[in-house]
Design a protein around this motif. Structure first.
Motif, mmCIF file in Angstrom:
data_model
loop_
_atom_site.group_PDB
_atom_site.id
_atom_site.type_symbol
_atom_site.label_atom_id
_atom_site.label_comp_id
_atom_site.label_asym_id
_atom_site.label_seq_id
_atom_site.Cartn_x
_atom_site.Cartn_y
_atom_site.Cartn_z
ATOM 1 N N ALA A 1 -18.257 6.484 -23.399
ATOM 2 C CA ALA A 1 -17.417 5.988 -24.490
ATOM 3 C C ALA A 1 -17.006 7.115 -25.423
ATOM 4 O O ALA A 1 -15.830 7.242 -25.791
ATOM 5 C CB ALA A 1 -18.151 4.893 -25.257
ATOM 6 N N ALA B 1 -11.300 -3.105 -18.958
ATOM 7 C CA ALA B 1 -11.948 -3.957 -19.968
ATOM 8 C C ALA B 1 -13.242 -4.553 -19.443
ATOM 9 O O ALA B 1 -14.223 -4.700 -20.190
ATOM 10 C CB ALA B 1 -10.994 -5.061 -20.404
ATOM 11 N N TRP C 1 -15.774 -1.697 -19.805
ATOM 12 C CA TRP C 1 -15.926 -0.937 -21.050
ATOM 13 C C TRP C 1 -17.256 -1.304 -21.723
ATOM 14 O O TRP C 1 -17.552 -2.475 -21.916
ATOM 15 C CB TRP C 1 -14.763 -1.195 -22.005
ATOM 16 C CG TRP C 1 -14.792 -0.225 -23.136
ATOM 17 C CD1 TRP C 1 -15.374 -0.400 -24.350
ATOM 18 C CD2 TRP C 1 -14.249 1.100 -23.131
ATOM 19 N NE1 TRP C 1 -15.242 0.739 -25.115
ATOM 20 C CE2 TRP C 1 -14.554 1.672 -24.384
ATOM 21 C CE3 TRP C 1 -13.545 1.841 -22.186
ATOM 22 C CZ2 TRP C 1 -14.172 2.971 -24.718
ATOM 23 C CZ3 TRP C 1 -13.164 3.139 -22.520
ATOM 24 C CH2 TRP C 1 -13.469 3.685 -23.780
ATOM 25 N N VAL D 1 -18.609 -3.722 -25.638
ATOM 26 C CA VAL D 1 -17.543 -4.547 -26.186
ATOM 27 C C VAL D 1 -17.302 -5.709 -25.232
ATOM 28 O O VAL D 1 -17.274 -5.509 -24.011
ATOM 29 C CB VAL D 1 -16.231 -3.743 -26.361
ATOM 30 C CG1 VAL D 1 -15.148 -4.611 -26.986
ATOM 31 C CG2 VAL D 1 -16.478 -2.494 -27.213
ATOM 32 N N GLU E 1 -15.304 -8.397 -23.053
ATOM 33 C CA GLU E 1 -14.163 -8.097 -22.189
ATOM 34 C C GLU E 1 -12.825 -8.427 -22.847
ATOM 35 O O GLU E 1 -11.859 -7.653 -22.740
ATOM 36 C CB GLU E 1 -14.315 -8.865 -20.870
ATOM 37 C CG GLU E 1 -13.330 -8.485 -19.802
ATOM 38 C CD GLU E 1 -13.651 -9.109 -18.458
ATOM 39 O OE1 GLU E 1 -12.736 -9.181 -17.606
ATOM 40 O OE2 GLU E 1 -14.804 -9.532 -18.246
ATOM 41 N N THR F 1 -12.016 -8.583 -26.072
ATOM 42 C CA THR F 1 -11.719 -7.642 -27.158
ATOM 43 C C THR F 1 -11.289 -6.299 -26.601
ATOM 44 O O THR F 1 -10.317 -5.687 -27.083
ATOM 45 C CB THR F 1 -12.951 -7.476 -28.054
ATOM 46 O OG1 THR F 1 -13.295 -8.743 -28.629
ATOM 47 C CG2 THR F 1 -12.690 -6.482 -29.174
ATOM 48 N N ALA F 2 -12.004 -5.822 -25.584
ATOM 49 C CA ALA F 2 -11.639 -4.553 -24.969
ATOM 50 C C ALA F 2 -10.255 -4.634 -24.333
ATOM 51 O O ALA F 2 -9.451 -3.692 -24.441
ATOM 52 C CB ALA F 2 -12.681 -4.161 -23.926
ATOM 53 N N LEU G 1 -7.208 -2.124 -25.253
ATOM 54 C CA LEU G 1 -6.702 -1.254 -24.193
ATOM 55 C C LEU G 1 -5.237 -1.563 -23.856
ATOM 56 O O LEU G 1 -4.459 -0.659 -23.550
ATOM 57 C CB LEU G 1 -7.566 -1.400 -22.947
ATOM 58 C CG LEU G 1 -8.967 -0.772 -23.048
ATOM 59 C CD1 LEU G 1 -9.859 -1.286 -21.924
ATOM 60 C CD2 LEU G 1 -8.890 0.749 -23.015
ATOM 61 N N LEU H 1 -10.565 -0.423 -30.620
ATOM 62 C CA LEU H 1 -11.517 -0.216 -29.534
ATOM 63 C C LEU H 1 -12.700 0.629 -29.991
ATOM 64 O O LEU H 1 -13.860 0.324 -29.664
ATOM 65 C CB LEU H 1 -10.827 0.458 -28.349
ATOM 66 C CG LEU H 1 -11.703 0.683 -27.111
ATOM 67 C CD1 LEU H 1 -12.202 -0.640 -26.544
ATOM 68 C CD2 LEU H 1 -10.934 1.466 -26.048
ATOM 69 N N SER I 1 -14.947 -1.497 -32.341
ATOM 70 C CA SER I 1 -15.710 -2.492 -31.583
ATOM 71 C C SER I 1 -16.817 -1.838 -30.764
ATOM 72 O O SER I 1 -17.923 -2.373 -30.635
ATOM 73 C CB SER I 1 -14.778 -3.283 -30.671
ATOM 74 O OG SER I 1 -13.856 -4.048 -31.414
ATOM 75 N N THR I 2 -16.520 -0.664 -30.207
ATOM 76 C CA THR I 2 -17.514 0.056 -29.422
ATOM 77 C C THR I 2 -18.696 0.469 -30.289
ATOM 78 O O THR I 2 -19.864 0.301 -29.900
ATOM 79 C CB THR I 2 -16.881 1.291 -28.763
ATOM 80 O OG1 THR I 2 -15.791 0.881 -27.930
ATOM 81 C CG2 THR I 2 -17.900 2.045 -27.921
#
Length: 213
Positions: A14, A47, A50, A53, A55, A57-58, A62, A190, A193-194
Motif C-alpha cells: 500500500a 479493489a 486492495w 479497505v 471492496e 470503498t476501494a 480506484l 483511497l 481509507s487505507t
C-alpha cells in the motif's frame, strides 16, 4: 507466511503503491510506470485485493483515479491540479507536510518535522533521496512506511502511532475537499481509507494533536 508477515507485506504494498502519486508530477516526475498502470487498471480486480479497505470503498476510489487518467498522465488539467495541490506557486489549499497542521505557526520544517527527523536518527533510518523536501511530506512518509514494513516491521506501529496517523487523516480529508480533479479526489479517499483500515487492523490508539491549520 505468518499473519504478521502477511500484514506487513500488505502495508509495504500500500505504501509503495500510493507514495509515487503524491511525490511526482504526472508529466515530469519519475512515476510514469505507476501512472500508466493506473490508467489501465482493472478496477474490480484491484479493489478486491486492495488491503485494509472494503471492496466497495476501494472500487469507488480506484475508479476515480482511473477516470482521472482517461486523457493521459500528461493531460494539462491533471498536471495543473498536481502543481496547484502540491507545488505552487502560491498558497496550497492542502499542504502535504505534517508540521503545517500541527505546528502553532503552521510552518514547513516545524516541530513535527523535527520530531520525525529525531526519531529516524534514533532508530537508525537514513534518508536516501530528496534531501530538500521535509521528512514529513505525505509521499515520503508513505514510502518510509513501505520501507519499514519490509525492513523494520518492529517499528511500524510506533511510526504510525507517533508520526503518520497523528496528522495524515486530517490532511487527507482536507486534500479530498480541496481537489478539483477525480484522480486526486480518489487518491485522497483511497489513502485515507487505507490508513484508517490499517489503524484498525493494528489496534492502534492515536493521540491527536491540536490542528492549527
Amino acid at each position: 507466511m505468518s499473519e504478521q508477515a502477511d500484514q506487513m507485506a500488505a502495508v509495504a504494498f500500500a505504501g509503495a503503491s500510493l507514495a509515487p502519486f503524491f511525490l511526482n508530477d504526472p508529466r515530469t516526475g519519475d512515476a510514469a510506470d505507476a501512472f500508466a498502470a493506473m490508467a489501465e487498471l482493472d478496477v474490480a480486480a484491484a479493489a478486491a485485493e486492495w488491503p485494509f479497505v472494503d471492496e466497495a470503498t476501494a472500487a469507488d476510489a480506484l475508479a476515480l483515479m482511473r477516470e482521472g487518467l482517461a486523457a493521459g498522465a500528461d493531460n494539462e488539467n491533471l498536471v495543473w491540479e498536481y502543481r496547484r495541490l502540491f507545488v505552487g506557486p502560491g498558497h496550497l489549499p492542502a499542504p502535504p507536510w505534517g508540521s503545517v497542521y500541527t505546528d502553532r505557526e503552521c510552518v514547513v520544517f516545524g516541530e513535527a518535522t523535527l520530531a520525525l527527523r529525531a526519531w529516524m536518527r534514533r532508530v537508525g533510518v537514513a534518508r536516501t533521496a530528496d534531501e530538500r523536501t521535509p521528512e514529513d511530506h505525505i509521499g515520503l512518509m508513505l514510502a518510509l512506511l513501505s520501507y519499514l514494513a519490509e525492513e523494520r516491521p518492529d517499528l511500524v506501529d510506533e511510526y504510525l502511532r507517533d508520526h503518520l496517523l497523528t496528522w495524515a487523516l486530517h490532511y487527507l480529508e482536507a486534500l479530498e475537499a480541496a481537489a478539483d480533479h477525480p484522480f486526486y479526489q480518489g487518491l485522497a479517499a483511497l489513502t485515507r481509507s487505507t490508513l484508517l483500515g490499517l489503524q484498525a487492523a493494528r489496534g492502534l490508539e492515536v493521540t491527536l494533536p491540536h490542528f492549527y491549520c
